[in-house]
Design an enzyme around this catalytic site. Structure first.
Site, mmCIF file in Angstrom:
data_model
loop_
_atom_site.group_PDB
_atom_site.id
_atom_site.type_symbol
_atom_site.label_atom_id
_atom_site.label_comp_id
_atom_site.label_asym_id
_atom_site.label_seq_id
_atom_site.Cartn_x
_atom_site.Cartn_y
_atom_site.Cartn_z
ATOM 1 N N HIS A 152 -2.834 6.741 0.533
ATOM 2 C CA HIS A 152 -2.315 5.464 0.620
ATOM 3 C C HIS A 152 -0.763 5.815 1.024
ATOM 4 C CE1 HIS A 152 -1.572 1.141 0.069
ATOM 5 N NE2 HIS A 152 -0.775 1.552 -0.910
ATOM 6 N N GLY A 167 3.945 5.811 -2.641
ATOM 7 C CA GLY A 167 4.559 5.323 -3.862
ATOM 8 C C GLY A 167 3.523 4.183 -4.139
ATOM 9 N N SER A 169 2.039 0.398 -4.834
ATOM 10 C CA SER A 169 1.786 -0.871 -3.890
ATOM 11 C C SER A 169 3.372 -1.787 -4.117
ATOM 12 C CB SER A 169 0.830 -1.885 -4.498
ATOM 13 O OG SER A 169 -0.390 -1.697 -3.818
ATOM 14 N N ILE A 171 6.275 -1.178 -3.315
ATOM 15 C CA ILE A 171 7.544 -0.750 -3.443
ATOM 16 C C ILE A 171 8.486 -0.651 -2.172
ATOM 17 C CG2 ILE A 171 6.980 2.017 -2.969
ATOM 18 C CD1 ILE A 171 8.417 2.282 -5.619
ATOM 19 N N GLY A 172 7.662 -0.759 -1.168
ATOM 20 C CA GLY A 172 8.340 -0.966 0.099
ATOM 21 C C GLY A 172 8.029 0.023 1.236
ATOM 22 N N LYS A 173 6.962 0.698 1.191
ATOM 23 C CA LYS A 173 6.696 1.800 2.137
ATOM 24 C C LYS A 173 6.922 1.215 3.639
ATOM 25 C CE LYS A 173 2.780 2.752 0.148
ATOM 26 N NZ LYS A 173 3.027 1.863 -1.228
ATOM 27 N N ASP A 191 -0.543 2.329 5.525
ATOM 28 C CA ASP A 191 -1.471 2.246 4.362
ATOM 29 C C ASP A 191 -2.728 2.736 4.275
ATOM 30 O OD1 ASP A 191 -0.224 0.152 2.862
ATOM 31 O OD2 ASP A 191 -1.282 -1.525 3.590
#
Lengths: 336, 88
Positions: A152, A167, A169, A171-173, A191
């Site tokens: 992920h 990181g 869910s 957190i701003g990936k 994702d």
């Protein structure tokens, strides 16, 4: 970061049908007999040349592999009388062989092809020579039986370096990935990242067919990066070279200050450089990610900033013992 | 950690609307939420992830919750599946 061993998957088998359909054009495969035995299972990534088995020695015969019949085997069969030739070939077919590949445009007697058809063993002909087709097939099977894991995260090509952002869910990936795309970098997957081990020590990452290059931006919904930013903003696959783990900033948590201590994380038994990045409002993670990629490039080309500065410092300390201790000794006539 | 297996009941399978309903429900909780289908394992709070599964009617999913509110999260998500996402 933890990559759970139990989540690794590996194909148990592929069918002869999928082997044939995936490669018929690339390998110039032509079905020489009837279409029986297409559901036979290939369970081994190795190939086998059944020379010894044709000669009658069938102990340790790895019949469950794809059998490659090349010039040697064909010439050997030719050297036999018709009766012996057919009986040698029938003996081979008593084993449950998934399929046979006949290389270098060689031909077999129609009776032998029919016999194989009766035993449900498809025979594919190719014009490639044995060493070449063996290499192609072995590479294909290696890929098919390679271990895989779904991670992920957001996977972006930054200056040619495959950076996997992970990181928790939310957190701003995806937002960072979008920012990177906007700055000219290329999205591989968001994702859901499929990671496959290729050969020894190489991990390849890609998206899934269905949601390729789509991403979710919280508060906005789903966007299609390819149609929005164009072909230059995407790529289909990339080697995974660095994992950047985004973490909530916690006071007291320790992070590397020099970059001298190399941290790696094992994914599918391959150690991948791992950077833990604490994030907080106002921190430009995009630029830092670019710098991580550039720093990796520099190191790859033999320049390690942290080591270089450490070396300089040691030199200066050694010099100081001999000379004075002013930080800067003399400003030349340039007072701009 | 709590685990539970559920079946997709509604006829249309887990298309966009149920997928969105699922991630919205999951996002209300702190717990990590993972869904496994066949060999795929994805983050249940990611809409892209859930859509990747392309779960059709009758398919079974293994759900895993981990965190302080794992039981509440499980109950909320399981109830969503049992109601067939309020679809037929």
């Amino acid at each position: 970061m933890k990559a759970d061993k139990n989540r690794e998957t590996r194909k148990k088998y592929i069918t002869v049908r999928s082997f044939f359909e995936a490669n018929r054009e690339r390998f110039k495969l032509r079905l020489l007999n009837g279409d029986h035995g297409f559901d036979n299972q290939i369970k081994d990534r190795n190939l086998h040349r059944p020379g010894l088995a044709l000669a009658g020695y069938v102990e340790l015969f790895t019949f469950d592999r794809v059998q490659i019949i090349g010039n040697t085997e064909v010439n050997y069969l030719k050297s036999l009388s018709q009766e012996k030739r057919r009986s040698a070939f029938s003996k081979l077919l008593e084993f449950k062989i998934p399929c046979i590949v006949l290389t270098d445009s060689n031909v077999l007697e129609p009776e032998m092809l029919e016999e194989a058809d009766r035993k449900h063993v498809p025979i594919f002909g190719t014009s490639f020579e044995t060493t070449k087709i063996s290499y192609f097939i072995a590479d294909f099977l290696d890929d098919q039986f390679a271990p895989q894991i779904v991670l992920h995260g957001s996977f972006v090509d930054v200056y040619g370096i495959g950076v996997l952002l992970i990181g928790r869910s939310g957190i701003g990936k995806s937002e960072i990935a979008l920012d990177l795309i906007e700055r000219g970098h290329r999205l591989v997957a968001d994702d859901v990242v499929n990671v496959t081990r290729k050969g020894e020590g190489i991990l390849m990452g890609s998206g899934t067919e269905l949601v390729k290059h789509f991403m979710e931006i919280r508060g906005l919904g789903l966007i299609d990066v390819r149609s929005m930013f164009g072909i230059r903003a995407i790529r289909f696959q990339k080697r995974v070279e660095i994992i950047v783990e985004l973490e909530d900033w916690k006071p007291g948590q320790e992070y590397t200050r020099t970059g001298l201590d190399d941290e790696t994380v094992p994914v599918l038994d391959v150690d991948i450089p791992h950077v833990r990045l604490p994030i907080f409002p106002g921190k430009n993670v995009t630029v830092i990610t670019e710098v991580i990629a550039l720093n990796y490039l520099l190191r790859h080309y033999g320049y390690d900033a942290a080591k270089e500065l450490a070396k300089r410092l040691e030199g200066t300390i050694a010099e100081k013992k001999k000379r004075g201790d002013r930080a800067i000794n003399y400003f030349e006539h340039d007072f701009e | 950690m709590v685990e539970v297996t559920v079946t997709v009941r509604n006829r249309a399978g887990m298309h966009t609307r149920p997928a969105a309903a699922l991630v919205k429900t999951a996002a209300r909780f702190q717990s990590e939420f993972t869904i496994c289908k066949d060999s795929m394992e994805i983050n249940g709070k990611s809409i892209i992830g859930v859509m990747t599964l392309a779960a059709e009617q009758g398919s079974t999913l293994d759900l895993r919750f981990e965190g302080e509110d794992e039981e509440q999260a499980r109950d909320a998500v399981v109830s969503l599946f049992e109601r067939g996402f309020d679809e037929q």
